[in-house]
Design a protein around this motif. Sequence first.
Motif, PDB file in Angstrom:
ATOM      1  N   THR A 278       0.849  -1.198   0.000  1.00  0.00           N
ATOM      2  CA  THR A 278       0.000   0.000   0.000  1.00  0.00           C
ATOM      3  C   THR A 278       0.881   1.243   0.000  1.00  0.00           C
ATOM      4  O   THR A 278       2.093   1.179   0.244  1.00  0.00           O
ATOM      5  N   VAL A 279       0.246   2.385  -0.247  1.00  0.00           N
ATOM      6  CA  VAL A 279       0.979   3.649  -0.220  1.00  0.00           C
ATOM      7  C   VAL A 279       1.559   3.902   1.168  1.00  0.00           C
ATOM      8  O   VAL A 279       2.646   4.491   1.306  1.00  0.00           O
ATOM      9  N   HIS A 280       0.871   3.435   2.208  1.00  0.00           N
ATOM     10  CA  HIS A 280       1.379   3.615   3.574  1.00  0.00           C
ATOM     11  C   HIS A 280       2.701   2.880   3.766  1.00  0.00           C
ATOM     12  O   HIS A 280       3.654   3.424   4.339  1.00  0.00           O
ATOM     13  N   LYS A 281       2.758   1.631   3.302  1.00  0.00           N
ATOM     14  CA  LYS A 281       3.979   0.842   3.442  1.00  0.00           C
ATOM     15  C   LYS A 281       5.126   1.454   2.642  1.00  0.00           C
ATOM     16  O   LYS A 281       6.271   1.492   3.101  1.00  0.00           O
ATOM     17  N   ILE A 282       4.828   1.949   1.462  1.00  0.00           N
ATOM     18  CA  ILE A 282       5.866   2.528   0.607  1.00  0.00           C
ATOM     19  C   ILE A 282       6.405   3.821   1.218  1.00  0.00           C
ATOM     20  O   ILE A 282       7.615   4.073   1.190  1.00  0.00           O
ATOM     21  N   ILE A 283       5.520   4.645   1.791  1.00  0.00           N
ATOM     22  CA  ILE A 283       5.973   5.866   2.455  1.00  0.00           C
ATOM     23  C   ILE A 283       6.836   5.528   3.665  1.00  0.00           C
ATOM     24  O   ILE A 283       7.818   6.211   3.952  1.00  0.00           O
ATOM     25  N   LYS A 284       6.481   4.462   4.366  1.00  0.00           N
ATOM     26  CA  LYS A 284       7.324   4.024   5.483  1.00  0.00           C
ATOM     27  C   LYS A 284       8.720   3.641   4.998  1.00  0.00           C
ATOM     28  O   LYS A 284       9.736   4.044   5.560  1.00  0.00           O
ATOM     29  N   MET A 285       8.783   2.851   3.928  1.00  0.00           N
ATOM     30  CA  MET A 285      10.069   2.375   3.417  1.00  0.00           C
ATOM     31  C   MET A 285      10.933   3.523   2.900  1.00  0.00           C
ATOM     32  O   MET A 285      12.145   3.535   3.102  1.00  0.00           O
ATOM     33  N   CYS A 286      10.296   4.477   2.224  1.00  0.00           N
ATOM     34  CA  CYS A 286      11.058   5.535   1.546  1.00  0.00           C
ATOM     35  C   CYS A 286      11.341   6.742   2.433  1.00  0.00           C
ATOM     36  O   CYS A 286      12.239   7.530   2.108  1.00  0.00           O
ATOM     37  N   PHE A 287      10.572   6.909   3.512  1.00  0.00           N
ATOM     38  CA  PHE A 287      10.764   8.134   4.305  1.00  0.00           C
ATOM     39  C   PHE A 287      10.550   7.948   5.811  1.00  0.00           C
ATOM     40  O   PHE A 287      11.433   8.245   6.610  1.00  0.00           O
ATOM     41  N   ALA A 288       9.391   7.458   6.207  1.00  0.00           N
ATOM     42  CA  ALA A 288       8.985   7.541   7.609  1.00  0.00           C
ATOM     43  C   ALA A 288       9.873   6.743   8.561  1.00  0.00           C
ATOM     44  O   ALA A 288      10.107   7.161   9.699  1.00  0.00           O
ATOM     45  N   LEU A 289      10.377   5.589   8.113  1.00  0.00           N
ATOM     46  CA  LEU A 289      11.148   4.726   9.018  1.00  0.00           C
ATOM     47  C   LEU A 289      12.507   5.307   9.386  1.00  0.00           C
ATOM     48  O   LEU A 289      13.154   4.816  10.312  1.00  0.00           O
ATOM     49  N   ARG A 290      12.948   6.349   8.692  1.00  0.00           N
ATOM     50  CA  ARG A 290      14.219   6.981   9.056  1.00  0.00           C
ATOM     51  C   ARG A 290      14.054   7.982  10.198  1.00  0.00           C
ATOM     52  O   ARG A 290      15.030   8.515  10.717  1.00  0.00           O
ATOM     53  N   LEU A 291      12.804   8.246  10.606  1.00  0.00           N
ATOM     54  CA  LEU A 291      12.506   9.272  11.602  1.00  0.00           C
ATOM     55  C   LEU A 291      12.368   8.672  12.996  1.00  0.00           C
ATOM     56  O   LEU A 291      12.086   7.484  13.155  1.00  0.00           O
ATOM     57  N   PRO A 292      12.555   9.494  14.047  1.00  0.00           N
ATOM     58  CA  PRO A 292      12.243   9.040  15.406  1.00  0.00           C
ATOM     59  C   PRO A 292      10.777   8.657  15.533  1.00  0.00           C
ATOM     60  O   PRO A 292       9.938   9.075  14.718  1.00  0.00           O
ATOM     61  N   ASP A 293      10.458   7.896  16.574  1.00  0.00           N
ATOM     62  CA  ASP A 293       9.115   7.326  16.710  1.00  0.00           C
ATOM     63  C   ASP A 293       8.008   8.373  16.691  1.00  0.00           C
ATOM     64  O   ASP A 293       6.973   8.186  16.045  1.00  0.00           O
ATOM     65  N   VAL A 294       8.207   9.481  17.415  1.00  0.00           N
ATOM     66  CA  VAL A 294       7.161  10.506  17.498  1.00  0.00           C
ATOM     67  C   VAL A 294       6.909  11.118  16.116  1.00  0.00           C
ATOM     68  O   VAL A 294       5.752  11.316  15.717  1.00  0.00           O
ATOM     69  N   GLU A 295       7.976  11.408  15.392  1.00  0.00           N
ATOM     70  CA  GLU A 295       7.841  11.992  14.060  1.00  0.00           C
ATOM     71  C   GLU A 295       7.264  10.980  13.065  1.00  0.00           C
ATOM     72  O   GLU A 295       6.463  11.333  12.198  1.00  0.00           O
ATOM     73  N   HIS A 296       7.682   9.726  13.218  1.00  0.00           N
ATOM     74  CA  HIS A 296       7.150   8.647  12.382  1.00  0.00           C
ATOM     75  C   HIS A 296       5.637   8.538  12.547  1.00  0.00           C
ATOM     76  O   HIS A 296       4.886   8.411  11.568  1.00  0.00           O
ATOM     77  N   GLU A 297       5.191   8.638  13.794  1.00  0.00           N
ATOM     78  CA  GLU A 297       3.761   8.537  14.066  1.00  0.00           C
ATOM     79  C   GLU A 297       3.001   9.703  13.432  1.00  0.00           C
ATOM     80  O   GLU A 297       1.919   9.520  12.865  1.00  0.00           O
ATOM     81  N   TYR A 298       3.583  10.906  13.508  1.00  0.00           N
ATOM     82  CA  TYR A 298       2.928  12.074  12.902  1.00  0.00           C
ATOM     83  C   TYR A 298       2.818  11.914  11.382  1.00  0.00           C
ATOM     84  O   TYR A 298       1.764  12.205  10.797  1.00  0.00           O
ATOM     85  N   VAL A 299       3.900  11.468  10.753  1.00  0.00           N
ATOM     86  CA  VAL A 299       3.899  11.297   9.294  1.00  0.00           C
ATOM     87  C   VAL A 299       2.839  10.290   8.873  1.00  0.00           C
ATOM     88  O   VAL A 299       2.119  10.497   7.886  1.00  0.00           O
ATOM     89  N   MET A 300       2.699   9.207   9.625  1.00  0.00           N
ATOM     90  CA  MET A 300       1.714   8.190   9.260  1.00  0.00           C
ATOM     91  C   MET A 300       0.286   8.669   9.520  1.00  0.00           C
ATOM     92  O   MET A 300      -0.641   8.268   8.816  1.00  0.00           O
ATOM     93  N   ARG A 301       0.090   9.518  10.528  1.00  0.00           N
ATOM     94  CA  ARG A 301      -1.245  10.109  10.733  1.00  0.00           C
ATOM     95  C   ARG A 301      -1.610  11.006   9.552  1.00  0.00           C
ATOM     96  O   ARG A 301      -2.745  10.993   9.074  1.00  0.00           O
ATOM     97  N   LEU A 302      -0.622  11.801   9.101  1.00  0.00           N
ATOM     98  CA  LEU A 302      -0.851  12.647   7.927  1.00  0.00           C
ATOM     99  C   LEU A 302      -1.142  11.786   6.700  1.00  0.00           C
ATOM    100  O   LEU A 302      -2.008  12.118   5.887  1.00  0.00           O
ATOM    101  N   CYS A 303      -0.434  10.674   6.605  1.00  0.00           N
ATOM    102  CA  CYS A 303      -0.661   9.736   5.500  1.00  0.00           C
ATOM    103  C   CYS A 303      -2.093   9.199   5.531  1.00  0.00           C
ATOM    104  O   CYS A 303      -2.770   9.118   4.506  1.00  0.00           O
ATOM    105  N   ASN A 304      -2.586   8.859   6.724  1.00  0.00           N
ATOM    106  CA  ASN A 304      -3.963   8.378   6.858  1.00  0.00           C
ATOM    107  C   ASN A 304      -4.973   9.457   6.483  1.00  0.00           C
ATOM    108  O   ASN A 304      -5.999   9.178   5.859  1.00  0.00           O
ATOM    109  N   ASP A 305      -4.677  10.707   6.863  1.00  0.00           N
ATOM    110  CA  ASP A 305      -5.598  11.809   6.562  1.00  0.00           C
ATOM    111  C   ASP A 305      -5.743  12.030   5.056  1.00  0.00           C
ATOM    112  O   ASP A 305      -6.829  12.348   4.572  1.00  0.00           O
ATOM    113  N   ILE A 306      -4.644  11.862   4.322  1.00  0.00           N
ATOM    114  CA  ILE A 306      -4.646  12.170   2.892  1.00  0.00           C
ATOM    115  C   ILE A 306      -5.034  10.964   2.046  1.00  0.00           C
ATOM    116  O   ILE A 306      -5.819  11.077   1.096  1.00  0.00           O
TER     117      ILE A 306
END
Length: 367
Positions: A278-306
């Motif tokens: 899914t787009v969520h998994k791909i965003i995690k692989m390409c960007f979100a997983l390099r971030l600290p946990d708090v920032e990772h969580e924010y990015v994925m919430r934004l991903c869910n919103d969009i």
Amino acid sequence: MMFNVNLKKVFNSEKIVIEECELEPSNLIDHIPNLDKNYVFELNVLNEVLLYLIYPFKDCLYISGPSGCGKTTLILQIAARLNWGVEQITLSNKCESLDLIGHTTLKRGELVYEYGPLTRAMLYGEILILNEIDLMSPGDLSVLNDVLEGKPLTILANNGEVIKPHPQFRVIATANTKGFGDMTGFYNGARLLNQAFLDRWRFIEMGYPKPIVELEMLKNSFPDLGLEMSKKLLHFAHDLRNVVEQGIENGVRQISAPFSTRTLLKIAALLSVETPYTVHKIIKMCFALRLPDVEHEYVMRLCNDIFGHEKQILKVTQKSDLGNEIEVSENNEDHSAESDTDSKEVKVEKKSRRRSKNSTDREESVA
């Protein structure tokens, strides 16, 4: 041999500031970058680079901008369309002046002098691209001072050989900073550059391309992606970049990494091919997983919103082994509901049996 080049035709735009120029095509075909037909130029920056290339006036060009905004790619695509040879080197804190000029090396049992990218560019009239120039020691960069002003290069290690610059020799540097060190916390290792050195440069500041330009990039490079998904990706990128910029302005870093055009294209490339991700998994692989946990969580919430919640997307997109679409969420809910009902019925039945047994035992004891 010099040829007259119509720049408006080459770049297919009537808004090019310089209409024509005379250039000598490179004889070293291997040094001409590969042309990307899908590349989209941003007109303002294109005109500024062309102004330098045609009218250098003994200057060099320093392009600063965030990581992955396309600084080097811009120069390569301009050179590809003008058949202009390129020498490029990515600098680091380990680089020395010899890496640019050249050094003596052993070949077939003999010591020979091997030219570096600076010397080759001067000899053949090429564009020398110095990537990450703000990572190299200012002391080692000082060897460029005379060359940057158009003076000959004297190579003492090669018996004092003097290299005169070709008329089409140009020097373009790229960096994430402007030579004042890193002000964002993103680019560790960036150094303060000598002001006498920086005085020899012309400057261009690049940012990430405008949304309309990035949309054209996505449409040209990944036509199967679809307009709706492309717009959602740009929405996602725009919101993240706003958070990054606000954090820099306020002095409080909210996201630890910039969301670059390079990352955007990386995500789009993976989405354009058929995979179970899914787009969520791909965003995690390409960007979100390099971030600290708090920032990772924010990015994925934004991903869910969009893009919508991942479970809803799985319900539509997940395939069974037979290649048929299956509704993951609803089926699971139905099965779980049925099993819950069955278990409740079993429990009620067991309780009724126990009660009937207990009542029978009591009657026997009374009798």
